[in-house]
Scaffold this active site. Structure first.
Site, mmCIF file in Angstrom:
data_model
loop_
_atom_site.group_PDB
_atom_site.id
_atom_site.type_symbol
_atom_site.label_atom_id
_atom_site.label_comp_id
_atom_site.label_asym_id
_atom_site.label_seq_id
_atom_site.Cartn_x
_atom_site.Cartn_y
_atom_site.Cartn_z
ATOM 1 N N ASN A 239 40.636 51.818 29.684
ATOM 2 C CA ASN A 239 40.549 50.491 29.055
ATOM 3 C C ASN A 239 39.105 50.045 28.788
ATOM 4 O OD1 ASN A 239 39.901 49.914 31.666
ATOM 5 N ND2 ASN A 239 41.671 48.594 32.061
ATOM 6 N N LYS B 4 32.734 51.398 30.787
ATOM 7 C CA LYS B 4 33.346 52.548 31.452
ATOM 8 C C LYS B 4 33.083 53.835 30.651
ATOM 9 C CE LYS B 4 37.034 49.773 33.593
ATOM 10 N NZ LYS B 4 38.463 49.774 34.010
ATOM 11 N N HIS C 180 35.155 46.912 32.112
ATOM 12 C CA HIS C 180 35.563 46.062 33.236
ATOM 13 C C HIS C 180 34.920 44.685 33.089
ATOM 14 C CE1 HIS C 180 36.038 44.410 37.272
ATOM 15 N NE2 HIS C 180 34.765 44.069 37.187
ATOM 16 N N TYR D 247 36.293 48.294 43.699
ATOM 17 C CA TYR D 247 37.746 48.192 43.525
ATOM 18 C C TYR D 247 38.464 48.083 44.872
ATOM 19 C CZ TYR D 247 37.642 49.136 38.481
ATOM 20 O OH TYR D 247 37.456 49.045 37.117
ATOM 21 N N GLU E 142 30.758 40.707 42.829
ATOM 22 C CA GLU E 142 30.488 41.951 42.094
ATOM 23 C C GLU E 142 29.027 42.041 41.653
ATOM 24 O OE1 GLU E 142 34.962 42.584 40.196
ATOM 25 O OE2 GLU E 142 33.301 42.085 38.874
HETATM 26 P P1 ADP Z 1 41.452 44.657 35.318
HETATM 27 O O1 ADP Z 1 40.466 45.795 35.124
HETATM 28 O O2 ADP Z 1 42.101 44.256 34.011
HETATM 29 O O3 ADP Z 1 40.864 43.497 36.069
HETATM 30 P P2 ADP Z 1 42.819 45.564 37.783
HETATM 31 O O4 ADP Z 1 41.732 44.937 38.586
HETATM 32 O O5 ADP Z 1 44.227 45.239 38.158
HETATM 33 O O6 ADP Z 1 42.649 45.235 36.206
HETATM 34 O O7 ADP Z 1 42.690 47.157 37.846
HETATM 35 C C1 ADP Z 1 41.427 47.770 37.892
HETATM 36 C C2 ADP Z 1 41.471 49.047 37.048
HETATM 37 O O8 ADP Z 1 42.378 49.974 37.644
HETATM 38 C C3 ADP Z 1 41.988 48.846 35.629
HETATM 39 O O9 ADP Z 1 41.000 48.375 34.750
HETATM 40 C C4 ADP Z 1 42.469 50.237 35.285
HETATM 41 O O10 ADP Z 1 41.375 51.091 34.913
HETATM 42 C C5 ADP Z 1 43.050 50.706 36.624
HETATM 43 N N1 ADP Z 1 44.499 50.412 36.701
HETATM 44 C C6 ADP Z 1 45.074 49.201 36.900
HETATM 45 N N2 ADP Z 1 46.416 49.295 36.936
HETATM 46 C C7 ADP Z 1 46.708 50.608 36.765
HETATM 47 C C8 ADP Z 1 47.930 51.366 36.723
HETATM 48 N N3 ADP Z 1 49.139 50.778 36.874
HETATM 49 N N4 ADP Z 1 47.856 52.699 36.546
HETATM 50 C C9 ADP Z 1 46.654 53.308 36.414
HETATM 51 N N5 ADP Z 1 45.446 52.658 36.441
HETATM 52 C C10 ADP Z 1 45.484 51.325 36.628
#
Ligand code: ADP
Length: 152
Positions: free
Chosen positions: A125, A10, A128, A50, A139
């Site tokens: 974070n 990212k 991905h 997403y 994906e």
């Molecule tokens: P992951 O990336 O750990 O698989 P998710 O698929 O639930 O998690 O979410 C996709 C992305 O959306 C996350 O990596 C993060 O960048 C963003 N995200 C997830 N939850 C939140 C939240 N509560 N507030 C803001 N951004 C979020």
């Protein structure tokens, strides 16, 4: 076929120049890098990737984040990788840590390098990774053509 996992570096990770560290950690898990490319992002691609976040209040922030708008990345380009190996998805997700870096263990990539901007609700974070073998294949088909991935 061995399990595969899509990994996206990212914009915050590109800005921090930790791509090499991420590859190194995954290779040390015994995984093989079988796909590697620079991708020019579009809003459409991010929304497709997403799709499960449709309707979430933070989705627009995620799109701005992924497009590089918060990390001085004006070319909208990121790295996409495919790693392959035994239990690739769980091994990579364990090494990444929890979605919110505030909850990620300190030895994980997100625990080491991630940041949660609570006031703006942006979860920086870094990386991905697909969350299941089935989703990984969906994906990988979205981000790569079949000929772009090694048959390892
Ligand atoms: P992951 O990336 O750990 O698989 P998710 O698929 O639930 O998690 O979410 C996709 C992305 O959306 C996350 O990596 C993060 O960048 C963003 N995200 C997830 N939850 C939140 C939240 N509560 N507030 C803001 N951004 C979020």
């Amino acid at each position: 076929m061995k399990e595969r996992c899509l990994v996206l570096i990212k914009p915050d990770a590109i800005e921090k120049r930790i791509t090499g560290i991420v590859i190194d950690r995954f290779e040390r898990l015994g995984l093989t890098l079988v796909g590697s490319k620079v991708v020019s992002l579009t809003e459409k691609l991010i929304r497709q990737h997403y799709a499960h976040l449709s309707g979430k209040p933070f989705l627009e922030g995620v799109i701005h984040y992924m497009m590089g708008d918060y990390n001085h990345i004006t070319n909208h380009k990121i790295y996409a990788f495919v790693f392959q190996g035994k239990n690739a998805v769980s091994a990579i997700r364990d090494a990444l840590g929890a979605t919110n870096p505030d909850n990620a263990a300190p030895w994980t990539i997100r625990g080491n390098f991630g940041k949660f901007d609570k006031s703006a609700d942006i979860v920086y974070n870094c990386v991905h990774a697909s969350d299941s073998a089935t989703d990984a294949e969906r994906e990988i088909a979205l981000w790569f053509s079949p000929g772009e991935v090694l048959d390892a």
